[in-house]
Structures are given as structure tokens and as C-alpha cells.
Enzyme design. Sequence first.
Site, PDB file in Angstrom:
ATOM      1  N   ASP A 148      43.736  32.533  46.184  1.00  0.00           N
ATOM      2  CA  ASP A 148      44.314  31.562  47.121  1.00  0.00           C
ATOM      3  C   ASP A 148      44.294  30.153  46.533  1.00  0.00           C
ATOM      4  O   ASP A 148      43.534  29.323  47.000  1.00  0.00           O
ATOM      5  CB  ASP A 148      43.487  31.633  48.422  1.00  0.00           C
ATOM      6  N   GLU A 197      48.335  22.726  50.428  1.00  0.00           N
ATOM      7  CA  GLU A 197      48.772  23.792  51.348  1.00  0.00           C
ATOM      8  C   GLU A 197      47.742  23.980  52.464  1.00  0.00           C
ATOM      9  O   GLU A 197      48.085  24.187  53.625  1.00  0.00           O
ATOM     10  CB  GLU A 197      48.950  25.114  50.576  1.00  0.00           C
ATOM     11  N   GLU A 198      46.479  23.909  52.069  1.00  0.00           N
ATOM     12  CA  GLU A 198      45.396  24.226  53.014  1.00  0.00           C
ATOM     13  C   GLU A 198      45.184  23.134  54.057  1.00  0.00           C
ATOM     14  O   GLU A 198      45.370  21.950  53.775  1.00  0.00           O
ATOM     15  CB  GLU A 198      44.073  24.403  52.246  1.00  0.00           C
ATOM     16  N   ASP A 244      51.288  34.237  47.047  1.00  0.00           N
ATOM     17  CA  ASP A 244      50.067  33.747  47.681  1.00  0.00           C
ATOM     18  C   ASP A 244      49.134  34.924  47.959  1.00  0.00           C
ATOM     19  O   ASP A 244      49.586  36.035  48.224  1.00  0.00           O
ATOM     20  CB  ASP A 244      50.412  33.004  48.985  1.00  0.00           C
ATOM     21  N   HIS A 331      39.514  33.054  52.605  1.00  0.00           N
ATOM     22  CA  HIS A 331      38.822  31.850  53.093  1.00  0.00           C
ATOM     23  C   HIS A 331      37.298  31.994  53.102  1.00  0.00           C
ATOM     24  O   HIS A 331      36.608  31.253  53.801  1.00  0.00           O
ATOM     25  CB  HIS A 331      39.345  31.416  54.466  1.00  0.00           C
TER      26      HIS A 331
END
Length: 375
Positions: A148, A197-198, A244, A331
Site C-alpha cells: 500500500d 492518497e491516505e 493498489d 493498514h
Amino acid sequence: MSGRVIPMAFHTLLLLALHQFLILPVVAYTALSDHFLNLVPSGGDDFNIENGKLLAPILIPRVPGTAGQTTAQQHFVNFFTNELPEWKMEWFNSTSRTPATGNKQIPFANLLFKREPPWVREGQSNLLTLVAHYDSKMTPEGFIGATDSAAPCAILMHVAREIDRFVTQMHSEMSALGEGGTVEMDMGVQILLLDGEEAFVSWTETDSLYGARALAEQWEMSAHPAKSFYRNPLDQISMFVLLDLLGEANPTVPSLFLPTHWAYKSMAKIEDRMRKLGLLESTPKHNFLPDAEKQASAFHKSHIEDDHKPFMFRGVPILHLITSPFPDVWHKITDDGEHLDMPTVRDWSKIVTAFALEWLDMMEVEPKEDSGAST
Ligand SMILES: *[C@@H]1O[C@H](CO)[C@@H](O)[C@H](O)[C@H]1NC(C)=O
């Protein structure tokens, strides 16, 4: 009521005609031969998580506004500058506040590496656009986001490197023949590495996709000169292929969008052929891309939020390659190098490289002997 039938039919015909016009030149490509598929390299040790040249340097926290962000940027810049000097580099920088950082403006820097035919004018090329985000999530502390999206970034570097010599050869042959000026001839490729992105706190419209939102907006406003073939840089994107959450073993990457299902099928076909030819290392329960036979009626709105969103909203065709369900390590602090499945990473690098070669119609310059293949 009946009076509406003819205009509607006409409208549909017109749409169909337009659709054909827009799509046909790209799907007219020739499948790579078995011989060519055999020559597609996997990247091998370059994906080694300790010392491989592509991936290892970015298995670090890469939070915007921190030193890790700069290290990652330098890694990309050095790689393209040293190994792929023909690729034109462009920065797309912006700043934004985030809910985690108060009034401070946090810098976001998207990097674009573009390889167009040398003869094209501004706004003339159609660009296969391969995309991944390079930032990593702020929490948990020390998070390095291997799937990620460090691995997808490294895969795209590999793709760029491996297609480069074929692109070079094709451009020089076509230049010699004085070709160019048609959609098929004016094909290029660009690698887009997005920042921010996060979410910094929790995912919302404004706390996420910082780099992608800024870039899509900027490109929408960047009109090409009058009479350009394409209106703006968004319009030049023939396909926005977003990688992704890749690198875990046994991925399932569904086909998410009906308008680009044909491109998904092309990639699924490449995977299937490579597996049958014994060219892939991984032994998953099913193909990475299992949805080739998905029926039109089975497509529903995708609720996966990702960097494609601001582009799709503006009409760009999207091929979203994301493991779904998300990886187990998603995550979590365990989304690290040790939890990557290296055969899977190397197989993805082969599949995406072959897809790009096929898209760019490289059967035209198929190598006759194996001697030129790199490892
Ligand atoms: C964008 O930001 C990067 C990283 O801070 C910097 O190196 C680069 O010069 C900036 N580019 C532009 C065009 O502002």
C-alpha cells in the site's frame, strides 16, 4: 410517446459510433506471441526487500511532509534520471492543510514520467497511464505500506524499464518510415506516482486523495492549444490503470468497471496464457484476475475509494487493479516487506509489463532471438 423512438435510437447509434471511434484504435492490437511472453522478465532480485534496487529503498515510512517522502521522491527521480533518461519528468506539487496537522500547509508532490513518440506535438499523444500512490499512512507509527503501495510503485518502475527498449525501437522505426499522426501511431505511456492518497485522520472527501484531487483539477484546467487532438491532459489518458494493495499471496482482483472490462479481459488473458506456459512463479488458488467471464449485468457501482476517483469523475477510463477483499495486513503495521509474497510481486511485474507491451502494439518489434532479453 412514439415520437421519441427515433431520436432515441439515433442518439444510441450516435453514441455507439462515437464509442467505436474512441475505442477501436486501441483494441486493434495484436496479442503478444508465446515467444514474446517468454521474454518478459520478472525483475528477479530487484524486488529483494533487503537490498533490491527497486523496492528496498522505499520500504520506509513515506508520510507527506516528512523526510521519508523526500527519500522516496529521490529514489524515483534517480532511477529515471540514471536509467531512463528519455522519460520526461514532471512534478505536480500542491499543499493542503490536513485534520492532523492544524494550520500547517503539508506539501504533496505527484511525479510523472512520460514517454511520448518524438514526433508528437502537445496534446497529440494518447497515453497509457500506469498509476500508484507512493505516500504511506501516518498511523500506525512506523507503517511502511508494502502492498500500500510500495510494491505497486516498484512494479511500475520495472514496467517502465522493461518496455523502454521496445518503445525506443518502435519510435525509431516509425520515425524512419515517416509515420505518425494517427491514433495508433501516437501512442505513449506515462507512469504517475501520486502523493497523499491516505487520510491523515479518517477517510473523508477532503482528508484523502490529496495529490490525485489536485492533479485531476489542474489537468482539467490545462487546455491544450486550439486544434490539438486532445483538449487537455485528462483527455489524453487512453486508460488509467491504477495498481493498489498488490503483493499479498492469493490476491483476487475483480473487474470493477464495465466500460473498461475489455481491457481487464486482455490482462486476464495474458495472466492465463503466462500461467499455462509455466511463466509465472506463484501457485494461487485461482488466477489473480478471475473475472474475465463476468457478465455485463453483474457490474454494480464500485464503492472502493481510491486515486482513480477524481479522474473517473471527469470521464477518464479506469482499470482499477486492487486486491478485493483487501489484504489481511491492510493498514496494519504488518503490511511490511516480510509479509509480501515475492513470487506474487514478481508475477504482477510480468503481467503488467506484458499488458503494457501488448497495449503499445509491440508485436511490431517482436525480438527475433532470445539474446536481447534482460533478466
Ligand atoms: C516539487 O516538490 C519537490 C519536492 O519537494 C521539489 O523537489 C520540486 O522541485 C518541486 N517542483 C516544482 C515544479 O515545484
